[in-house]
Design a protein around this motif. Structure first.
Motif, short mmCIF file in Angstrom:
data_model
loop_
_atom_site.label_atom_id
_atom_site.label_comp_id
_atom_site.label_asym_id
_atom_site.label_seq_id
_atom_site.Cartn_x
_atom_site.Cartn_y
_atom_site.Cartn_z
N ASP A 14 0.81 -1.22 0.00
CA ASP A 14 0.00 0.00 0.00
C ASP A 14 0.85 1.27 0.00
O ASP A 14 0.49 2.26 -0.63
N THR A 15 1.98 1.27 0.70
CA THR A 15 2.83 2.45 0.78
C THR A 15 3.41 2.80 -0.58
O THR A 15 3.38 3.95 -1.01
N LEU A 16 3.93 1.80 -1.27
CA LEU A 16 4.48 2.02 -2.61
C LEU A 16 3.38 2.44 -3.58
O LEU A 16 3.57 3.33 -4.41
N ALA A 17 2.21 1.83 -3.47
CA ALA A 17 1.09 2.18 -4.34
C ALA A 17 0.70 3.65 -4.16
O ALA A 17 0.48 4.36 -5.14
N ALA A 18 0.64 4.11 -2.91
CA ALA A 18 0.29 5.51 -2.65
C ALA A 18 1.36 6.45 -3.21
O ALA A 18 1.04 7.50 -3.77
N ARG A 19 2.63 6.08 -3.06
CA ARG A 19 3.72 6.93 -3.56
C ARG A 19 3.67 7.02 -5.08
O ARG A 19 3.80 8.10 -5.66
N LEU A 20 3.48 5.91 -5.76
CA LEU A 20 3.41 5.90 -7.22
C LEU A 20 2.20 6.68 -7.72
O LEU A 20 2.28 7.38 -8.73
N GLU A 21 1.09 6.56 -7.03
CA GLU A 21 -0.12 7.30 -7.40
C GLU A 21 0.12 8.81 -7.28
O GLU A 21 -0.27 9.59 -8.13
N ARG A 22 0.79 9.22 -6.19
CA ARG A 22 1.10 10.63 -5.98
C ARG A 22 2.04 11.13 -7.08
O ARG A 22 1.86 12.22 -7.62
N LEU A 23 3.03 10.33 -7.46
CA LEU A 23 3.98 10.73 -8.50
C LEU A 23 3.36 10.78 -9.89
O LEU A 23 3.93 11.40 -10.79
N SER A 24 2.21 10.16 -10.09
CA SER A 24 1.57 10.17 -11.40
C SER A 24 0.84 11.49 -11.68
O SER A 24 0.44 11.73 -12.81
N ASN A 25 0.70 12.32 -10.66
CA ASN A 25 0.04 13.62 -10.82
C ASN A 25 1.08 14.71 -11.03
O ASN A 25 2.24 14.53 -10.69
N PRO A 26 0.68 15.89 -11.57
CA PRO A 26 1.63 17.01 -11.64
C PRO A 26 2.06 17.41 -10.22
O PRO A 26 1.24 17.40 -9.30
N LEU A 27 3.34 17.75 -10.06
CA LEU A 27 3.89 18.09 -8.75
C LEU A 27 4.43 19.50 -8.77
O LEU A 27 4.82 20.03 -9.81
N CYS A 28 4.52 20.11 -7.60
CA CYS A 28 5.03 21.47 -7.45
C CYS A 28 6.48 21.58 -7.90
O CYS A 28 6.84 22.42 -8.69
N MET A 29 7.36 20.75 -7.39
CA MET A 29 8.77 20.67 -7.75
C MET A 29 9.56 21.96 -7.51
O MET A 29 10.52 22.26 -8.21
N GLU A 30 9.19 22.72 -6.50
CA GLU A 30 9.97 23.90 -6.10
C GLU A 30 11.18 23.43 -5.32
O GLU A 30 11.07 22.59 -4.44
N PRO A 31 12.39 23.95 -5.62
CA PRO A 31 13.57 23.56 -4.83
C PRO A 31 13.41 24.00 -3.38
O PRO A 31 12.95 25.10 -3.10
N LEU A 32 13.79 23.12 -2.45
CA LEU A 32 13.66 23.42 -1.03
C LEU A 32 14.99 23.74 -0.36
O LEU A 32 15.02 24.00 0.84
N ASP A 33 16.07 23.73 -1.11
CA ASP A 33 17.38 24.03 -0.54
C ASP A 33 17.38 25.46 0.00
O ASP A 33 16.86 26.38 -0.64
N ALA A 34 17.98 25.64 1.17
CA ALA A 34 18.02 26.96 1.80
C ALA A 34 18.84 27.93 0.96
O ALA A 34 18.45 29.08 0.77
#
Length: 175
Positions: A58-78
């Motif tokens: 279930d954990t991998l399934a949820a992660r793959l489902e989340r990755l299948s959608n468009p993501l924000c992808m803003e860099p978080l480095d300080a």
């Protein structure tokens, strides 16, 4: 759907999505084949998610489902130094590819230590925040500090670089 046909359907869907795979040139140069990659599209990621779910992960399934959608992808480095690749990225799902999540808009730029310039037309599409640090004593970076902040009669921000409108300059001096 019965329990026995679920894995078979997931495998068939995964194989159908995998059949569409092919090499794609990299982001910067397409002439060096070391920079080509195989893009896992949303269909393949969803199919892999169903396969993982059918396999009991279930954990991998949820992660793959989340990755299948468009993501924000803003860099978080300080500290984002020019010419270096960020190491951490925001992975929050968004409605449309290229859009930032609610935490990475100019409204929240100060909380992240970034420039708070809002862009030219915020009403059209949400803009990403500037990745540069603000100048000491200001909320904008050196490149965006010159943009006019005066609000015009039509309730829009002027946003002209080095604005020469006398009333706008008086308002800027009174800040």
């Amino acid at each position: 759907m019965t329990r026995t046909s679920q894995p078979a359907d997931a495998v068939a869907t995964t194989l159908a999505a995998a059949a569409k795979l092919g090499p794609v040139p990299g982001y910067i140069n397409g002439d060096d084949y070391d920079e080509w990659y195989i893009k896992a599209g949303p269909e393949l990621l969803r199919a892999l998610s169903q396969l993982a779910l059918a396999h009991g992960s279930d954990t991998l399934a949820a992660r793959l489902e989340r990755l299948s959608n468009p993501l924000c992808m803003e860099p978080l480095d300080a500290v984002l130094t020019p010419g270096t690749m960020p190491q951490r990225w925001c992975g929050t799902p968004v409605k449309k590819a290229g859009d930032p999540c609610a935490q990475h808009t100019p409204d929240h730029a100060a909380e992240l230590g970034r420039c708070a310039w809002a862009g030219l037309d915020q009403a059209c599409a949400p803009r990403r925040i500037c990745r540069d640090a603000p100048v000491a004593g200001d909320d904008r970076c050196p490149a965006h500090a010159a943009y006019c902040r005066a609000v015009k009669r039509d309730k829009k921000v002027c946003n002209r670089p080095n604005c020469t409108v006398p009333k706008h300059r008086e308002a800027a001096a009174g800040r």
